[in-house]
Design an enzyme around this catalytic site. Structure first.
Site, PDB file in Angstrom:
ATOM      1  N   LYS A  84      -5.024   2.365   1.206  1.00 42.15           N
ATOM      2  CA  LYS A  84      -4.021   1.742   0.231  1.00 42.15           C
ATOM      3  C   LYS A  84      -5.008   0.577  -0.581  1.00 42.15           C
ATOM      4  O   LYS A  84      -4.664   0.656  -1.854  1.00 42.15           O
ATOM      5  CB  LYS A  84      -3.055   1.059   1.140  1.00 42.15           C
ATOM      6  CG  LYS A  84      -2.090   1.684   1.932  1.00 42.15           C
ATOM      7  CD  LYS A  84      -1.254   1.034   2.949  1.00 42.15           C
ATOM      8  CE  LYS A  84      -0.490   1.953   3.682  1.00 42.15           C
ATOM      9  NZ  LYS A  84       0.476   2.557   3.089  1.00 42.15           N
ATOM     10  N   ASP A 129      -2.365  -5.249  12.428  1.00 42.72           N
ATOM     11  CA  ASP A 129      -2.452  -4.288  11.465  1.00 42.72           C
ATOM     12  C   ASP A 129      -2.293  -4.791  10.026  1.00 42.72           C
ATOM     13  O   ASP A 129      -1.356  -5.128   9.668  1.00 42.72           O
ATOM     14  CB  ASP A 129      -1.283  -3.278  11.806  1.00 42.72           C
ATOM     15  CG  ASP A 129      -1.233  -2.035  10.868  1.00 42.72           C
ATOM     16  OD1 ASP A 129      -2.039  -1.941   9.889  1.00 42.72           O
ATOM     17  OD2 ASP A 129      -0.257  -1.122  11.209  1.00 42.72           O
ATOM     18  N   TRP A 156       6.313  -0.046  10.908  1.00 44.07           N
ATOM     19  CA  TRP A 156       5.177   0.355  11.558  1.00 44.07           C
ATOM     20  C   TRP A 156       4.907  -0.528  12.938  1.00 44.07           C
ATOM     21  O   TRP A 156       4.339  -0.110  13.888  1.00 44.07           O
ATOM     22  CB  TRP A 156       3.975  -0.025  10.528  1.00 44.07           C
ATOM     23  CG  TRP A 156       3.990   1.166   9.569  1.00 44.07           C
ATOM     24  CD1 TRP A 156       4.714   0.679   8.032  1.00 44.07           C
ATOM     25  CD2 TRP A 156       4.076   2.525   9.541  1.00 44.07           C
ATOM     26  NE1 TRP A 156       4.515   2.001   7.512  1.00 44.07           N
ATOM     27  CE2 TRP A 156       4.006   3.026   8.336  1.00 44.07           C
ATOM     28  CE3 TRP A 156       3.489   3.323  10.453  1.00 44.07           C
ATOM     29  CZ2 TRP A 156       4.029   4.374   8.252  1.00 44.07           C
ATOM     30  CZ3 TRP A 156       3.300   4.458  10.524  1.00 44.07           C
ATOM     31  CH2 TRP A 156       3.471   5.129   9.107  1.00 44.07           C
TER      32      TRP A 156
END
Length: 361
Positions: A196, A172, A102
């Site tokens: 999540k 992030d 990511w």
């Protein structure tokens, strides 16, 4: 109905109590005679939900007063573009610390908007560890420094979030937001997809320092400017109302269960159960992440052979364990144990792992 032991990496497990509340209120929210999905986003009933969610984020994460909390769309992946679009100035470089897939994707998007650099990377070890803070190449000439606090694919997590820098630090935190207390004041911008730890997919949380908002470029489309959303309380256009309703319900659940500190205690207990099995298996289970970089959110491991990996996953699925397949880049198995995954589910997985090892070791 029997609930599955849900170890999906995202969209992930939601608290049973939250789902039951949503089910109860689905047809008639707050005696409106409508579902929250049918309410006008300009109505008082919806705005109370919207504002409570923002207030709960501020309270649970102890967000300082000089920050804005935004509820956006487009997932964390849109933030990969919005951040450099808004904050990558000419003559400066966006500094990315690479710790997994990511962060690589975030770097790729930043390259479309200007100069970039890699301040540290653990790619050579297949992202088994988080770089030491002392090894980060950070300069006053950087536009900002970007980290990914938890890496779902590789099962690593930043243990120390005090990334000292003279320039803005951006994180992030999609896969570990609110799983533990975090020093919000160490960051200029934090972003996280909800799917999540915070709720279902569809809403992205952004916590941004107000002085960063003063950086107003003139050539950015209206909807892609952070100021647009900050000035309108994230109501510039129709927000994902049901996703924000669910976010609010999850935040209430977190508050009722000890807040960020309560989640940290809960997650440490769950993770220790699985890492214990791995460490005491005499090599039958091998963790991907180095011990001092292990994630409390994603436990990644392999068995001795690909055949045993496949057999483990097949038998686990039949036993009611869902989402244990590892990402193709590391193979093997992965148990994502986000906030809402119950201790009972993790204990059941622990027992299954021990039983499988005893049969095949």
């Amino acid at each position: 109905m029997n609930r599955a032991h849900n170890f999906n990496a995202g969209p992930a497990a939601l608290p049973t109590e939250v789902l039951e509340t949503a089910q109860k209120e689905l047809l008639n929210f707050n005696d409106t005679g409508m579902s929250v999905m049918e309410l006008s986003h300009r109505s008082t009933d919806y705005e109370e939900v919207h504002n409570e969610a923002i207030t709960l984020v501020k309270d649970l994460l102890e967000v300082p007063e000089d920050y804005e909390v935004l509820l956006l769309q487009g997932g964390a992946s849109l933030q990969f573009s919005m951040i450099p679009m808004n904050f990558l100035e000419k003559g400066k470089a966006a500094n990315y610390i690479l710790t997994g897939s990511w962060s690589e994707k975030a770097l790729k998007e930043a390259k479309y908007f200007g100069e970039t650099k890699i301040g540290a990377s653990s790619k050579d070890s297949n992202y088994k560890h988080i770089p030491a803070l002392s090894d980060l190449d950070v300069s006053e000439e950087d536009a900002y420094v970007h980290i990914t606090s938890n890496n779902t694919i590789f099962g690593t997590q930043w243990q120390d979030l005090n990334v000292a820098s003279e320039v803005p630090v951006i994180a992030d935190m999609s896969s570990d937001i609110l799983s533990r207390p975090i020093p919000v004041d160490k960051f200029s911008l934090i972003y996280a997809g909800a799917q999540k730890n915070l709720g279902p997919s569809g809403v992205t949380l952004v916590i941004i320092k107000k002085d960063l908002l003063s950086n107003k470029k003139e050539d950015i489309p209206t909807l892609l400017r952070y100021t647009t959303h900050a000035e309108k309380n994230s109501l510039y256009h129709t927000p994902p109302t049901f996703a924000i309703y669910m976010l609010n319900q999850v935040l209430r659940w977190v508050k009722d269960n000890g807040g960020a500190a309560g989640m940290a205690s809960r997650n440490k207990e769950k993770a220790s159960l699985l890492y214990e099995v791995i460490d005491q298996s005499d090599g039958f289970y091998t963790g991907h992440a180095d011990t001092n970089s292990r994630s409390l959110m994603n436990v990644t491991f392999n068995l001795p052979t690909d055949e045993l990996n496949k057999q483990f996953l097949d038998e686990a699925k039949k036993a009611g364990f869902i989402g244990l397949n590892g990402h193709r880049s590391v193979g093997g198995c992965r148990a994502s144990i986000y906030n809402a995954v119950s201790l009972e589910s993790v204990k059941a997985l622990q027992e299954f792992m021990i039983s499988f090892r005893d049969k095949h070791q």
